[in-house]
Write a protein that holds these residues in place. Sequence first.
Motif: not given
Length: 260
Positions: A29-34
């Motif tokens: 999810l962190s990658d997606t948010i970025d």
Amino acid sequence: MYRCLTRATLLAILALSGLLPAAVPAASLSDTIDAIRGAVVAVGTYEATRRPPANFLGTGFVVGDGTWVITNAHVVDKPLDPVKREFPAVFAGRGNEFATIEAKIVQTDPEHDLALLKLLGAPLPTRFRLAGGLPREGQEIAFTGFPIGVVLGLYPVTHRGIVSAITPVAIPAPSAGQLDANAIRRLSRPFNVLQLDATAYPGNSGSPLYDPASGRVYGVINSVFIKETKENVIQKPSGITYAIPVEYLQALMRKAGAGN
């Protein structure tokens, strides 16, 4: 003597020997948010003589070729003041470093509380892709928006949860006296909405509901329209969050020739 190998053991041997492709880890999810943060925008109005000049009304997100923004219809239904040259605006950026972009309301879908805005400027570099259909019940989801507005700057906030149910937007009440005009109208033309095990706030109206791994959009968060219809027999509104499914976004974009 030969021993029978279990399927798990056989797969492990093949993987170690290089005969099976290595598994590709799913994006976090962190990658997606970025990746998608820049496509989440604030929606409101702008009036140069007002203090502050920007009036935040909800959240939106960039789609198509980067010049289109999806939000809720109730976010942009406020009357404008033409004498003071007030206009619909999208605020893109992060923190206190953001651009104010004039926008035009091109299409609205009052029945599903959706609106499509056209940016009167250069395309934004980041945009969302829409999913091909509904998520499954129990599937993980996330949404990003501005739950407390932009009083502290443009800092998008992400919440996550699951799709707890795919359910009708209006449910028949025990008696006709408990139905208001909105509920009666929607009972005559029912459609399903996504009920979420996640908490949204008024500023989240218009936020994209997306897959945490791919970022593909499943729907639009709605904190007002659905709750007033579906929970009309409840004295105190619940903490349940709802979203308009992606199929209605796609129909609105096709109608405007905005692609997908």
